[in-house]
Design a protein around this motif. Structure first.
Motif: not given
Length: 309
Positions: A41-47, A85-90, A95-98
């Motif tokens: 999930t987005a939250d898991q990736l942020d973590a 917006s990584p194609l393989n990470v839907p 996503h505001p990674l910076a």
């Protein structure tokens, strides 16, 4: 104490962070890694990003400040907005990674670019592309990414996605790609897509490591799969060299190490593809930096800003 950059590399399989000095050396003990993947999930990736960033920063020597933070991410990216917006990470679209990383390390400047450009900068700086004026850096892994150094500088790119060779369509192939194209290099030659093709031919393995072992053992389907991927890479390289007159193509990423035969097939495909001597002179070589290349390239955004177009 030498100047240190925090380097972050986000991809479809893992995210890493480390401290890198101005001589392109990864500081021992500073490298931290966490899995990513399409099911997070987005939250898991942020973590995951927070875990590796905090881990790397925790190793910063006392009294030493960071010179900056360089982030390389699988694309597409939007450099102006600092989003990915990584194609393989839907789970991540725009996503505001910076901003997420900036909030983790307040007061330190952040530069975000596509991971292919970072690998190109790393290879030009201290890797297999030293001395080459026109260089394509490629990542062949979960996806296929790329970045260009032209005239000893990163190629100017309004959105930040210049050099993304993974979505160049390759003649003679019709594999469907999630980007909407057909016959895209990534859809043919990435690790997962090469394994998927092999499985349609009866291969029972499930990973790139399985395919590498089968290739080394002489399995005919694995041999055909690696030949197919290498041929597609070579055709794409030939087309790119026709366009921008490349000196060197340096290829890294986990699947690039499936077998030396991958490079042999790519070189042979260039020779078959063209009669032009200026294209045939291009050198297709493995990364000179191994799996540290993406981190070194992210650090180049901080330590070698003059290379960035």
């Amino acid at each position: 104490m030498p100047s240190l950059a925090l380097a972050v590399d986000f991809g479809g399989t893992k995210v890493e962070a480390a401290l890198v000095d101005a001589d392109a050396a990864v500081v021992p003990g500073s490298r931290h890694r966490h899995p990513t993947g399409p099911d997070r999930t987005a939250d898991q990736l942020d973590a995951a990003v927070a875990e590796v960033v905090r881990g790397a920063v925790s190793t910063l020597p006392g009294g030493v400040d960071l010179a900056g933070i360089g982030i390389g991410s699988a694309g597409p990216v939007d450099v102006a907005a600092g989003t990915v917006s990584p194609l393989n990470v839907p789970a991540w679209r725009g996503h505001p990674l910076a901003d997420r990383v900036r909030a983790l390390v307040p007061g330190v400047p952040v530069d975000l670019r596509i991971d292919g450009l970072c690998i190109a900068l790393a290879e030009h700086w201290v890797g297999a592309g030293r001395g080459a004026h026109n260089l394509l850096g490629m990542i062949v892994s979960t996806g296929v990414g790329g970045g260009l150094v032209l005239g000893d500088r990163g190629a100017p790119s309004p959105s930040g996605n210049g050099g993304h060779i993974g979505h160049v369509e390759v003649g003679g192939f019709d594999d469907a790609c999630p980007c909407g194209g057909r016959g895209c290099l990534e859809a043919i030659a990435s690790g997962p897509r090469t394994v998927a093709w092999a499985r349609t031919q009866g291969f029972e393995g499930t990973t790139g490591e399985d395919l590498a072992a089968a290739h080394a053992a002489g399995d005919p389907v694995a041999i055909a799969a690696v030949e197919r991927a290498g041929r597609a890479i070579g055709q794409a390289v030939a087309s790119a060299t026709n366009l921008v007159d490349l000196d060197v193509v340096a290829i890294g990423g986990g699947f690039s190490r499936v077998s030396p035969a991958l490079f042999e097939h790519a070189r042979a495909a260039v020779t078959r593809r063209t009669a032009f001597d200026f294209v045939r002179r291009v050198k297709i070589v493995p990364s000179g930096l191994g799996d540290e290349g993406p981190l070194i390239g992210a650090a180049a955004l901080v330590h070698r800003p003059e290379l960035v177009g």
